[in-house]
Write a protein that holds these residues in place. Structure first.
Motif, PDB file in Angstrom:
ATOM      1  N   GLU A   1      44.083 108.803  36.792  1.00 20.77           N
ATOM      2  CA  GLU A   1      43.235 110.433  37.142  1.00 20.77           C
ATOM      3  C   GLU A   1      44.101 111.343  36.816  1.00 20.77           C
ATOM      4  O   GLU A   1      43.315 112.282  36.188  1.00 20.77           O
ATOM      5  CB  GLU A   1      42.076 109.538  37.660  1.00 20.77           C
ATOM      6  CG  GLU A   1      41.310 108.556  38.024  1.00 20.77           C
ATOM      7  CD  GLU A   1      40.553 108.713  38.509  1.00 20.77           C
ATOM      8  OE1 GLU A   1      40.322 109.773  39.737  1.00 20.77           O
ATOM      9  OE2 GLU A   1      39.506 107.299  39.262  1.00 20.77           O
ATOM     10  N   ASN A   2      45.470 111.036  37.558  1.00 20.10           N
ATOM     11  CA  ASN A   2      45.979 112.335  37.627  1.00 20.10           C
ATOM     12  C   ASN A   2      47.057 112.881  36.989  1.00 20.10           C
ATOM     13  O   ASN A   2      47.570 113.003  37.475  1.00 20.10           O
ATOM     14  CB  ASN A   2      45.852 113.393  38.639  1.00 20.10           C
ATOM     15  CG  ASN A   2      44.137 113.521  39.551  1.00 20.10           C
ATOM     16  OD1 ASN A   2      43.607 114.327  38.875  1.00 20.10           O
ATOM     17  ND2 ASN A   2      44.146 112.620  40.441  1.00 20.10           N
ATOM     18  N   PRO A   3      47.460 111.876  35.313  1.00 18.83           N
ATOM     19  CA  PRO A   3      48.970 111.943  34.647  1.00 18.83           C
ATOM     20  C   PRO A   3      49.445 113.928  35.076  1.00 18.83           C
ATOM     21  O   PRO A   3      51.431 113.204  35.125  1.00 18.83           O
ATOM     22  CB  PRO A   3      48.700 111.207  33.744  1.00 18.83           C
ATOM     23  CG  PRO A   3      47.498 112.552  33.351  1.00 18.83           C
ATOM     24  CD  PRO A   3      46.552 112.168  35.126  1.00 18.83           C
ATOM     25  N   GLN A   4      49.179 114.611  35.611  1.00 14.81           N
ATOM     26  CA  GLN A   4      50.019 116.106  35.457  1.00 14.81           C
ATOM     27  C   GLN A   4      50.975 115.848  36.531  1.00 14.81           C
ATOM     28  O   GLN A   4      51.661 116.301  36.306  1.00 14.81           O
ATOM     29  CB  GLN A   4      48.598 116.990  35.181  1.00 14.81           C
ATOM     30  CG  GLN A   4      48.150 116.867  36.375  1.00 14.81           C
ATOM     31  CD  GLN A   4      46.596 116.663  36.285  1.00 14.81           C
ATOM     32  OE1 GLN A   4      46.580 115.787  35.616  1.00 14.81           O
ATOM     33  NE2 GLN A   4      45.892 117.096  37.405  1.00 14.81           N
ATOM     34  N   TYR A   5      50.229 115.187  37.623  1.00 15.72           N
ATOM     35  CA  TYR A   5      51.393 115.594  38.783  1.00 15.72           C
ATOM     36  C   TYR A   5      52.592 114.379  37.953  1.00 15.72           C
ATOM     37  O   TYR A   5      53.209 114.702  39.616  1.00 15.72           O
ATOM     38  CB  TYR A   5      50.783 114.438  40.250  1.00 15.72           C
ATOM     39  CG  TYR A   5      49.776 116.003  40.598  1.00 15.72           C
ATOM     40  CD1 TYR A   5      49.460 116.874  40.731  1.00 15.72           C
ATOM     41  CD2 TYR A   5      48.101 114.736  40.057  1.00 15.72           C
ATOM     42  CE1 TYR A   5      47.747 118.129  40.867  1.00 15.72           C
ATOM     43  CE2 TYR A   5      46.810 116.031  40.883  1.00 15.72           C
ATOM     44  CZ  TYR A   5      47.228 117.592  41.207  1.00 15.72           C
ATOM     45  OH  TYR A   5      45.909 117.797  41.763  1.00 15.72           O
TER      46      TYR A   5
ATOM     47  N   ALA B   1      54.270 114.342  35.658  1.00 15.54           N
ATOM     48  CA  ALA B   1      54.937 114.977  35.016  1.00 15.54           C
ATOM     49  C   ALA B   1      55.215 115.991  35.613  1.00 15.54           C
ATOM     50  O   ALA B   1      56.332 116.486  35.353  1.00 15.54           O
ATOM     51  CB  ALA B   1      53.770 115.677  33.421  1.00 15.54           C
ATOM     52  N   ILE B   2      54.839 116.645  36.080  1.00 17.64           N
ATOM     53  CA  ILE B   2      55.334 117.639  37.481  1.00 17.64           C
ATOM     54  C   ILE B   2      56.622 116.896  38.249  1.00 17.64           C
ATOM     55  O   ILE B   2      57.432 118.137  38.331  1.00 17.64           O
ATOM     56  CB  ILE B   2      53.952 118.923  38.212  1.00 17.64           C
ATOM     57  CG1 ILE B   2      53.322 119.052  37.518  1.00 17.64           C
ATOM     58  CG2 ILE B   2      54.649 119.397  39.228  1.00 17.64           C
ATOM     59  CD1 ILE B   2      51.614 119.817  38.409  1.00 17.64           C
TER      60      ILE B   2
ATOM     61  N   ALA C   1      59.847 116.320  35.303  1.00 19.70           N
ATOM     62  CA  ALA C   1      60.386 118.012  35.100  1.00 19.70           C
ATOM     63  C   ALA C   1      60.364 118.822  36.349  1.00 19.70           C
ATOM     64  O   ALA C   1      61.971 119.141  36.129  1.00 19.70           O
ATOM     65  CB  ALA C   1      58.756 118.885  34.507  1.00 19.70           C
TER      66      ALA C   1
END
Length: 119
Positions: free
Chosen positions: A61-65, A67-68, A71
């Protein structure tokens, strides 16, 4: 400590503590860099999933974590590439970082293909 005939004290150079394989073996740095990248990708994914589960969030539900975290690994690798002494290590670490998901995906695809065709 060595004293010669004229009374001059000579101190021998300290022996290299790393042994011959750290400074002379041609594959030491590539292997350690590659496996460091491989292990870091695996550990970051598992640790991130565990931390998010403890907090109560789901990685799907939170794929941005995710990606961070990836990165951050790339930024660390880029920082290692800036320093000349670690540049070769960083190149192989980047190779390990990039090839691990490719190998894992190819293995999963081949396994799925074999399971479906042999059923």
């Amino acid at each position: 400590m060595v004293v010669d005939q004229e009374g001059v004290v000579e101190t021998p150079a300290p022996a290299h503590r790393g042994g011959w394989w750290r400074r002379d073996h041609p594959v030491f740095i590539p292997l350690t860099g590659f496996f460091t990248g491989t292990v870091l990708v695996s550990i970051i994914v598992v640790a991130l999933g565990a931390v998010l589960r403890l907090i109560g969030l789901d990685l799907t539900e939170n794929p941005q974590y995710f990606a961070i975290a990836i990165a951050a690994l790339l930024v660390i690798d880029a920082g290692l590439m800036v320093w000349e002494r670690s540049r070769r290590f960083a190149r192989y670490m980047l190779f390990g970082l990039l090839i691990t998901p490719v190998v894992a995906g190819a293995t999963a695809a081949l396994t799925l293909y074999l399971l479906i065709n042999n059923d």
